[in-house]
Design a protein around this motif. Sequence first.
Motif, PDB file in Angstrom:
ATOM      1  N   ALA A   1     -14.672  -2.742  -5.549  1.00 41.06           N
ATOM      2  CA  ALA A   1     -13.670  -3.456  -4.744  1.00 41.06           C
ATOM      3  C   ALA A   1     -12.555  -2.535  -4.279  1.00 41.06           C
ATOM      4  CB  ALA A   1     -13.087  -4.615  -5.557  1.00 41.06           C
ATOM      5  N   SER A   2     -12.298  -1.451  -5.039  1.00 38.99           N
ATOM      6  CA  SER A   2     -11.206  -0.551  -4.670  1.00 38.99           C
ATOM      7  C   SER A   2     -11.482   0.218  -3.379  1.00 38.99           C
ATOM      8  CB  SER A   2     -10.940   0.431  -5.813  1.00 38.99           C
ATOM      9  OG  SER A   2     -11.998   1.360  -5.954  1.00 38.99           O
ATOM     10  N   PHE A   3     -12.736   0.225  -2.926  1.00 38.54           N
ATOM     11  CA  PHE A   3     -13.090   0.900  -1.676  1.00 38.54           C
ATOM     12  C   PHE A   3     -13.152  -0.076  -0.500  1.00 38.54           C
ATOM     13  CE2 PHE A   3     -14.960   3.619  -4.967  1.00 38.54           C
ATOM     14  CZ  PHE A   3     -14.384   4.839  -4.627  1.00 38.54           C
TER      15      PHE A   3
ATOM     16  N   ASP B   1      -9.298   4.782   1.614  1.00 37.44           N
ATOM     17  CA  ASP B   1      -7.984   4.451   2.190  1.00 37.44           C
ATOM     18  C   ASP B   1      -7.007   3.929   1.147  1.00 37.44           C
ATOM     19  OD1 ASP B   1      -9.086   5.220   4.533  1.00 37.44           O
ATOM     20  OD2 ASP B   1      -8.936   3.278   5.554  1.00 37.44           O
ATOM     21  N   ASN B   2      -7.476   3.093   0.214  1.00 34.04           N
ATOM     22  CA  ASN B   2      -6.567   2.560  -0.806  1.00 34.04           C
ATOM     23  C   ASN B   2      -6.027   3.662  -1.710  1.00 34.04           C
ATOM     24  OD1 ASN B   2      -6.645  -0.235  -0.169  1.00 34.04           O
ATOM     25  ND2 ASN B   2      -8.651  -0.413  -1.135  1.00 34.04           N
ATOM     26  N   TYR B   3      -6.861   4.633  -2.035  1.00 31.37           N
ATOM     27  CA  TYR B   3      -6.426   5.740  -2.882  1.00 31.37           C
ATOM     28  C   TYR B   3      -5.480   6.671  -2.134  1.00 31.37           C
ATOM     29  CZ  TYR B   3      -9.994   4.143  -6.124  1.00 31.37           C
ATOM     30  OH  TYR B   3     -10.746   3.385  -6.994  1.00 31.37           O
ATOM     31  N   ILE B   4      -5.731   6.875  -0.859  1.00 31.45           N
ATOM     32  CA  ILE B   4      -4.816   7.680  -0.039  1.00 31.45           C
ATOM     33  C   ILE B   4      -3.462   6.981   0.060  1.00 31.45           C
ATOM     34  CG2 ILE B   4      -4.413   8.588   2.283  1.00 31.45           C
ATOM     35  CD1 ILE B   4      -7.464   8.898   2.544  1.00 31.45           C
ATOM     36  N   ARG B   5      -3.497   5.662   0.181  1.00 28.49           N
ATOM     37  CA  ARG B   5      -2.250   4.894   0.233  1.00 28.49           C
ATOM     38  C   ARG B   5      -1.466   5.028  -1.063  1.00 28.49           C
ATOM     39  NH1 ARG B   5      -2.066  -1.733   0.729  1.00 28.49           N
ATOM     40  NH2 ARG B   5       0.164  -1.982   0.246  1.00 28.49           N
ATOM     41  N   LEU B   6      -2.184   5.091  -2.197  1.00 25.75           N
ATOM     42  CA  LEU B   6      -1.515   5.233  -3.484  1.00 25.75           C
ATOM     43  C   LEU B   6      -0.689   6.508  -3.563  1.00 25.75           C
ATOM     44  CD1 LEU B   6      -4.103   4.152  -6.217  1.00 25.75           C
ATOM     45  CD2 LEU B   6      -1.954   3.046  -5.649  1.00 25.75           C
TER      46      LEU B   6
ATOM     47  N   GLN C   1      -0.696 -12.163  -5.970  1.00 28.37           N
ATOM     48  CA  GLN C   1       0.405 -12.641  -5.150  1.00 28.37           C
ATOM     49  C   GLN C   1       0.297 -12.170  -3.708  1.00 28.37           C
ATOM     50  OE1 GLN C   1       4.320 -12.190  -6.795  1.00 28.37           O
ATOM     51  NE2 GLN C   1       3.730 -12.895  -8.833  1.00 28.37           N
ATOM     52  N   LYS C   2      -0.163 -10.940  -3.520  1.00 27.07           N
ATOM     53  CA  LYS C   2      -0.287 -10.411  -2.167  1.00 27.07           C
ATOM     54  C   LYS C   2      -1.701 -10.540  -1.617  1.00 27.07           C
ATOM     55  CE  LYS C   2       3.417  -7.024  -2.782  1.00 27.07           C
ATOM     56  NZ  LYS C   2       3.786  -5.592  -2.683  1.00 27.07           N
ATOM     57  N   SER C   3      -2.638 -11.004  -2.451  1.00 26.83           N
ATOM     58  CA  SER C   3      -4.045 -11.160  -2.054  1.00 26.83           C
ATOM     59  C   SER C   3      -4.615  -9.881  -1.470  1.00 26.83           C
ATOM     60  CB  SER C   3      -4.181 -12.310  -1.034  1.00 26.83           C
ATOM     61  OG  SER C   3      -3.793 -13.530  -1.624  1.00 26.83           O
ATOM     62  N   ASN C   4      -4.179  -8.768  -2.035  1.00 35.06           N
ATOM     63  CA  ASN C   4      -4.689  -7.466  -1.617  1.00 35.06           C
ATOM     64  C   ASN C   4      -5.562  -6.920  -2.746  1.00 35.06           C
ATOM     65  OD1 ASN C   4      -5.187  -4.976  -0.480  1.00 35.06           O
ATOM     66  ND2 ASN C   4      -3.049  -4.578   0.065  1.00 35.06           N
ATOM     67  N   VAL C   5      -6.744  -7.484  -2.886  1.00 35.28           N
ATOM     68  CA  VAL C   5      -7.606  -7.196  -4.029  1.00 35.28           C
ATOM     69  C   VAL C   5      -8.050  -5.742  -4.048  1.00 35.28           C
ATOM     70  CG1 VAL C   5      -9.791  -7.778  -5.149  1.00 35.28           C
ATOM     71  CG2 VAL C   5      -8.378  -9.592  -4.162  1.00 35.28           C
ATOM     72  N   GLY C   6      -8.349  -5.175  -2.899  1.00 37.50           N
ATOM     73  CA  GLY C   6      -8.799  -3.791  -2.839  1.00 37.50           C
ATOM     74  C   GLY C   6      -7.761  -2.822  -3.366  1.00 37.50           C
ATOM     75  N   TYR C   7      -6.513  -3.007  -2.938  1.00 39.64           N
ATOM     76  CA  TYR C   7      -5.446  -2.111  -3.376  1.00 39.64           C
ATOM     77  C   TYR C   7      -5.141  -2.316  -4.860  1.00 39.64           C
ATOM     78  CZ  TYR C   7      -1.184   0.673  -3.014  1.00 39.64           C
ATOM     79  OH  TYR C   7      -0.224   1.641  -3.178  1.00 39.64           O
ATOM     80  N   GLY C   8      -5.140  -3.572  -5.299  1.00 36.55           N
ATOM     81  CA  GLY C   8      -4.939  -3.846  -6.717  1.00 36.55           C
ATOM     82  C   GLY C   8      -6.040  -3.234  -7.565  1.00 36.55           C
ATOM     83  N   SER C   9      -7.277  -3.258  -7.060  1.00 38.26           N
ATOM     84  CA  SER C   9      -8.389  -2.644  -7.781  1.00 38.26           C
ATOM     85  C   SER C   9      -8.231  -1.135  -7.867  1.00 38.26           C
ATOM     86  CB  SER C   9      -9.709  -2.981  -7.089  1.00 38.26           C
ATOM     87  OG  SER C   9      -9.943  -4.380  -7.082  1.00 38.26           O
ATOM     88  N   ALA C  10      -7.728  -0.521  -6.818  1.00 41.30           N
ATOM     89  CA  ALA C  10      -7.507   0.925  -6.838  1.00 41.30           C
ATOM     90  C   ALA C  10      -6.470   1.295  -7.889  1.00 41.30           C
ATOM     91  CB  ALA C  10      -7.075   1.407  -5.454  1.00 41.30           C
ATOM     92  N   ILE C  11      -5.396   0.511  -7.977  1.00 40.64           N
ATOM     93  CA  ILE C  11      -4.367   0.763  -8.996  1.00 40.64           C
ATOM     94  C   ILE C  11      -4.969   0.638 -10.391  1.00 40.64           C
ATOM     95  CG2 ILE C  11      -2.171  -0.039  -9.953  1.00 40.64           C
ATOM     96  CD1 ILE C  11      -1.543  -1.108  -7.105  1.00 40.64           C
TER      97      ILE C  11
END
Length: 290
Positions: free
Chosen positions: A36-38, A53-58, A257-267
Amino acid sequence: MSARTRGRRGYWLYLVPSLLLFTAVIVVPFAMNVAASFTRWSGVGTPRWIGFDNYIRLLSDERFWESFQHNVALIVAMAIVPTAIGLVLAAALFDYIGKRFGTRTAAALRAMYYLPQVLPVAVAGVVWGWMLHPSYGAVNQIFGLDLDWLGDPDLALATVMGVMVWFQLGYPVVIFMAGLQRVDPSYYEAAEIDGASWWRRFWHITLPQIRPEIFVVLLTCTIAALKVFGPIFVLTRGGPGNATMVPSYFSYLNFFQKSNVGYGSAIATVLALIIVVVTFLFLRVQERES
């Protein structure tokens, strides 16, 4: 095939239930989290593949790096400080209180220190929230203060650290006292005959003899600090502002809360990898010390 080889193969049958449970509870959810993080996904509908992209954003997310700074502070509060205080308390209970006031007194004090570990995190957090309330909290009332312990950005993290020291202290005390049970009493008796003070007995006998227990406590408490969630959720919800934000709660915010599952998974994935690396380093250091 020898009987010994057949016996060794038979041992694996007893591991099958644990391996199946580990796979179902740990391996499969973690693999799904990494997948999901991808993606970019709100939790509903079809995930859209976005690569790294999610990891680059981190890497450029200030809140993410700030949350890890708070995690370092909580490692101090949940691992280093409780271990240091727990060593002194355990040695005092074992080598002083137990000898002069009896083992029952030492056991009662040990149970008292361990009590916060027995309390549910939610209950302990709610009680501390009442005690630290700026209007009617017991702490302000007793000391005649007018401080917003959990609502002031300058005080919130230090206050949470203090609560976590109280919550975590009993665990090292119990582990260290158990470790002291295997130390040969003749070491302490010989040191007392030679006129060694309590502090010298602690430094030259207690610390070297329970070194394995110290590694275990530091490792488990550090892992607990890295993935701490419940106390933050109950006490501050990561606030005020981002003053007490930690990676686990930051991941939760993005998930639910933000429904951003991909980014939350990356974290969550990065946090899990950090825990694995920290565990590996602890074990390597322990191997070299042993």
